[in-house]
Design a protein around this motif. Structure first.
Motif, PDB file in Angstrom:
ATOM      1  N   ARG A 173       0.836  -1.205   0.000  1.00 45.52           N
ATOM      2  CA  ARG A 173       0.000   0.000   0.000  1.00 45.52           C
ATOM      3  C   ARG A 173       0.871   1.257   0.000  1.00 45.52           C
ATOM      4  NH1 ARG A 173      -4.814  -2.179   0.462  1.00 45.52           N
ATOM      5  NH2 ARG A 173      -5.154  -3.985   1.843  1.00 45.52           N
ATOM      6  N   ILE A 174       0.639   2.095  -0.998  1.00 43.83           N
ATOM      7  CA  ILE A 174       1.331   3.379  -1.100  1.00 43.83           C
ATOM      8  C   ILE A 174       0.527   4.401  -0.297  1.00 43.83           C
ATOM      9  CG2 ILE A 174       2.110   5.195  -2.672  1.00 43.83           C
ATOM     10  CD1 ILE A 174       2.159   3.017  -4.883  1.00 43.83           C
ATOM     11  N   LYS A 175       1.109   4.909   0.764  1.00 43.51           N
ATOM     12  CA  LYS A 175       0.356   5.799   1.647  1.00 43.51           C
ATOM     13  C   LYS A 175       0.712   7.272   1.473  1.00 43.51           C
ATOM     14  CE  LYS A 175      -0.425   2.250   5.148  1.00 43.51           C
ATOM     15  NZ  LYS A 175      -0.264   1.863   6.579  1.00 43.51           N
ATOM     16  N   THR A 176       1.800   7.533   0.775  1.00 44.01           N
ATOM     17  CA  THR A 176       2.184   8.925   0.610  1.00 44.01           C
ATOM     18  C   THR A 176       1.179   9.674  -0.249  1.00 44.01           C
ATOM     19  OG1 THR A 176       3.944  10.430  -0.133  1.00 44.01           O
ATOM     20  CG2 THR A 176       3.606   8.436  -1.422  1.00 44.01           C
ATOM     21  N   GLU A 177       1.002  10.946   0.025  1.00 46.79           N
ATOM     22  CA  GLU A 177       0.144  11.798  -0.792  1.00 46.79           C
ATOM     23  C   GLU A 177       0.982  12.729  -1.660  1.00 46.79           C
ATOM     24  OE1 GLU A 177      -2.673  13.764   1.697  1.00 46.79           O
ATOM     25  OE2 GLU A 177      -3.600  11.902   2.399  1.00 46.79           O
ATOM     26  N   ASN A 178       2.295  12.556  -1.630  1.00 49.12           N
ATOM     27  CA  ASN A 178       3.204  13.389  -2.419  1.00 49.12           C
ATOM     28  C   ASN A 178       3.408  12.803  -3.809  1.00 49.12           C
ATOM     29  OD1 ASN A 178       3.642  15.043  -0.135  1.00 49.12           O
ATOM     30  ND2 ASN A 178       5.225  13.640   0.601  1.00 49.12           N
ATOM     31  N   GLU A 179       3.883  13.627  -4.738  1.00 45.40           N
ATOM     32  CA  GLU A 179       4.259  13.113  -6.047  1.00 45.40           C
ATOM     33  C   GLU A 179       5.445  12.171  -5.886  1.00 45.40           C
ATOM     34  OE1 GLU A 179       5.012  16.243  -8.782  1.00 45.40           O
ATOM     35  OE2 GLU A 179       2.930  16.954  -8.805  1.00 45.40           O
TER      36      GLU A 179
ATOM     37  N   MET B 269       1.104  -7.901 -12.134  1.00 49.40           N
ATOM     38  CA  MET B 269       0.971  -6.741 -11.256  1.00 49.40           C
ATOM     39  C   MET B 269      -0.202  -5.879 -11.695  1.00 49.40           C
ATOM     40  SD  MET B 269       3.791  -3.802 -10.245  1.00 49.40           S
ATOM     41  CE  MET B 269       3.941  -3.135 -11.903  1.00 49.40           C
ATOM     42  N   LYS B 270      -0.972  -5.421 -10.720  1.00 53.37           N
ATOM     43  CA  LYS B 270      -1.987  -4.392 -10.931  1.00 53.37           C
ATOM     44  C   LYS B 270      -1.555  -3.176 -10.145  1.00 53.37           C
ATOM     45  CE  LYS B 270      -5.819  -7.662 -11.493  1.00 53.37           C
ATOM     46  NZ  LYS B 270      -7.146  -8.102 -10.964  1.00 53.37           N
ATOM     47  N   VAL B 271      -1.589  -2.041 -10.770  1.00 57.28           N
ATOM     48  CA  VAL B 271      -1.070  -0.827 -10.144  1.00 57.28           C
ATOM     49  C   VAL B 271      -2.162   0.219 -10.048  1.00 57.28           C
ATOM     50  CG1 VAL B 271       0.669   0.987 -10.229  1.00 57.28           C
ATOM     51  CG2 VAL B 271       1.214  -1.287 -11.099  1.00 57.28           C
ATOM     52  N   GLN B 272      -2.353   0.750  -8.867  1.00 63.50           N
ATOM     53  CA  GLN B 272      -3.180   1.943  -8.676  1.00 63.50           C
ATOM     54  C   GLN B 272      -2.206   3.064  -8.401  1.00 63.50           C
ATOM     55  OE1 GLN B 272      -6.043   1.782  -5.468  1.00 63.50           O
ATOM     56  NE2 GLN B 272      -6.052   4.022  -5.347  1.00 63.50           N
ATOM     57  N   MET B 273      -1.921   3.864  -9.412  1.00 64.37           N
ATOM     58  CA  MET B 273      -0.796   4.797  -9.364  1.00 64.37           C
ATOM     59  C   MET B 273      -1.086   6.069  -8.594  1.00 64.37           C
ATOM     60  SD  MET B 273       1.718   3.359 -10.818  1.00 64.37           S
ATOM     61  CE  MET B 273       2.826   4.736 -11.120  1.00 64.37           C
ATOM     62  N   GLU B 274      -2.326   6.279  -8.167  1.00 68.03           N
ATOM     63  CA  GLU B 274      -2.593   7.481  -7.389  1.00 68.03           C
ATOM     64  C   GLU B 274      -1.816   7.423  -6.078  1.00 68.03           C
ATOM     65  OE1 GLU B 274      -4.881   5.455  -8.527  1.00 68.03           O
ATOM     66  OE2 GLU B 274      -5.986   6.587 -10.038  1.00 68.03           O
ATOM     67  N   SER B 275      -1.626   8.567  -5.471  1.00 64.23           N
ATOM     68  CA  SER B 275      -1.004   8.629  -4.150  1.00 64.23           C
ATOM     69  C   SER B 275      -2.032   9.191  -3.182  1.00 64.23           C
ATOM     70  CB  SER B 275       0.224   9.535  -4.184  1.00 64.23           C
ATOM     71  OG  SER B 275       1.173   9.038  -5.098  1.00 64.23           O
ATOM     72  N   PRO B 276      -2.512   8.392  -2.237  1.00 68.53           N
ATOM     73  CA  PRO B 276      -2.178   6.995  -1.976  1.00 68.53           C
ATOM     74  C   PRO B 276      -2.695   6.072  -3.091  1.00 68.53           C
ATOM     75  CG  PRO B 276      -3.180   8.029  -0.048  1.00 68.53           C
ATOM     76  CD  PRO B 276      -3.410   8.937  -1.219  1.00 68.53           C
ATOM     77  N   GLY B 277      -2.081   4.868  -3.141  1.00 70.99           N
ATOM     78  CA  GLY B 277      -2.439   3.870  -4.136  1.00 70.99           C
ATOM     79  C   GLY B 277      -1.954   2.515  -3.672  1.00 70.99           C
ATOM     80  N   LEU B 278      -1.727   1.625  -4.623  1.00 65.66           N
ATOM     81  CA  LEU B 278      -1.247   0.305  -4.222  1.00 65.66           C
ATOM     82  C   LEU B 278      -0.524  -0.370  -5.377  1.00 65.66           C
ATOM     83  CD1 LEU B 278      -3.337  -1.932  -5.614  1.00 65.66           C
ATOM     84  CD2 LEU B 278      -4.813  -1.226  -3.747  1.00 65.66           C
ATOM     85  N   LEU B 279       0.334  -1.311  -5.007  1.00 59.95           N
ATOM     86  CA  LEU B 279       0.983  -2.216  -5.935  1.00 59.95           C
ATOM     87  C   LEU B 279       0.489  -3.609  -5.579  1.00 59.95           C
ATOM     88  CD1 LEU B 279       4.629  -0.804  -5.656  1.00 59.95           C
ATOM     89  CD2 LEU B 279       2.927  -0.242  -7.391  1.00 59.95           C
ATOM     90  N   HIS B 280      -0.271  -4.222  -6.467  1.00 60.38           N
ATOM     91  CA  HIS B 280      -0.948  -5.492  -6.203  1.00 60.38           C
ATOM     92  C   HIS B 280      -0.275  -6.557  -7.065  1.00 60.38           C
ATOM     93  CE1 HIS B 280      -5.110  -7.683  -5.936  1.00 60.38           C
ATOM     94  NE2 HIS B 280      -4.082  -8.507  -5.742  1.00 60.38           N
ATOM     95  N   PHE B 281       0.425  -7.503  -6.416  1.00 58.35           N
ATOM     96  CA  PHE B 281       1.159  -8.540  -7.116  1.00 58.35           C
ATOM     97  C   PHE B 281       0.439  -9.874  -6.971  1.00 58.35           C
ATOM     98  CE2 PHE B 281       4.225  -5.339  -5.702  1.00 58.35           C
ATOM     99  CZ  PHE B 281       4.771  -4.966  -6.926  1.00 58.35           C
TER     100      PHE B 281
END
Length: 340
Positions: A196-202, A236-248
């Protein structure tokens, strides 16, 4: 070392049933959301149409919709679409089954709870109304798996809220709902791990390149230990928004278990667990020690620091469900040692 050291982790992975259907059951604009969640049930209205009568009608599926539509029309001549009410009642009383997953949205669908059905439909005779209490008699008991915000769902999953029906089949969004509630699990013959990508930064593109190193290392570890898993076996499925996720996702479970251990080791914070009366240091022996020693041999300080910086930049923690699997594994191993 033999590959049983890694494969044993798979005995402790959360399993998600492939036969479950997925539903959304609304709460009258959120009015009954707290009652549903706090008391563990979902419900549908029209108390004047008894469950017994619905069940009697459903004994003949060919005429069920027609006959129930007539009952609705007779009792409620002001309803313009009695067939719609009839279909909702049939769906709730006949189609939702124990083990199914239900999404319950709150006010404006901002908050939601993911639930698992644990009972057949029944009628609750002791109804207490007012103060947000649901007056509907026809109910199904559920276990609350996770309560969260709608904002954690990826954009495609947001589309399921477009349906305004009291009860909707949302099985097409199953993958998104699964990855919202679990981050290390089996479904069908595949294993899933979600970072899980939790950052809200670029996020800089190079940050994702360093994440790729996790799979290069995991593949090297598998090859060194005669495990026939490789990064090519992983999608891999990627939700590239921040926050987002890397789903393997992979049918080869061992490489994803290895990735989980590497993330845990490089993150560092998961090396020691204190769980009520159960305490241990993961680096002391067994699987963790084997992977740790491999990392010491195969990686230099600069590579590990880059991977660590990427995990920190994306604010990726070790998956919670992976840590739970490791805790259960070590509990079993410690119990076996004591018994021996």
């Amino acid at each position: 070392m033999n590959n049983i050291d890694i494969t044993v982790i798979n005995n402790y992975v959360q399993t998600v049933s492939h036969s479950s259907s997925y539903w959304m059951v609304r709460t009258m604009g959120g009015e009954y959301y707290n009652d549903f969640v706090e008391n563990g049930f979902i419900a549908v209205g029209h108390n004047d149409i008894l469950l017994k009568d619905i069940n009697d009608i459903l004994t003949n599926e060919n005429t069920a919709m027609k006959n129930l539509r007539k009952i609705v029309a007779n009792l409620h001549p002001d309803i313009n679409r009695p067939g719609h009410v009839a279909s909702q009642l049939i769906r709730f009383c006949h189609e939702i089954k124990p083990g199914d997953i239900v999404v319950v949205p709150g006010y404006s669908s901002f908050n939601l709870s993911i639930c698992r059905v644990k009972s057949a439909v029944y009628e609750e005779p002791n109804i207490v109304e007012g103060n947000g209490r649901c007056p509907f008699m026809k109910r199904i008991d559920v276990d609350i798996l996770k309560s969260t915000s709608r904002t954690v769902l990826p954009p495609k999953a947001q589309l399921m809220f477009n349906s305004r029906h009291p009860i909707s089949d949302i099985s097409e969004y199953a993958a998104y709902i699964d990855s919202t509630q679990f981050d290390f699990y089996n479904k069908d013959d595949e294993t899933h791990i979600v970072l899980r990508i939790k950052t809200e930064n670029e996020v800089d593109v190079s940050t994702f390149y360093e994440i790729q190193q996790l799979f290069i290392l995991a593949e090297l570890f598998c090859k060194e230990n005669n495990i026939e898993d490789s990064a090519k076996d992983v999608s891999m499925k990627v939700q590239m928004e921040s926050p987002g996720l890397l789903h393997f996702i992979s049918k080869k479970k061992n490489i994803l278990s290895t990735v989980g251990i590497i993330v845990l080791l490089i993150n560092g914070g998961g090396l020691e667990f204190n769980n009520k009366d159960f305490q241990f240091k993961l680096k002391t022996d067994g699987i963790i020690k084997n992977v740790s020693e491999f990392l010491d041999r195969k990686t230099d300080r600069e590579m590990r620091d880059k991977i660590k910086d990427s995990l920190d930049s994306l604010q990726i923690n070790t998956p919670d469900d992976f840590q739970k699997a490791m805790i259960e594994l070590y509990k079993t191993q410690n119990a076996n040692r004591k018994a021996y």
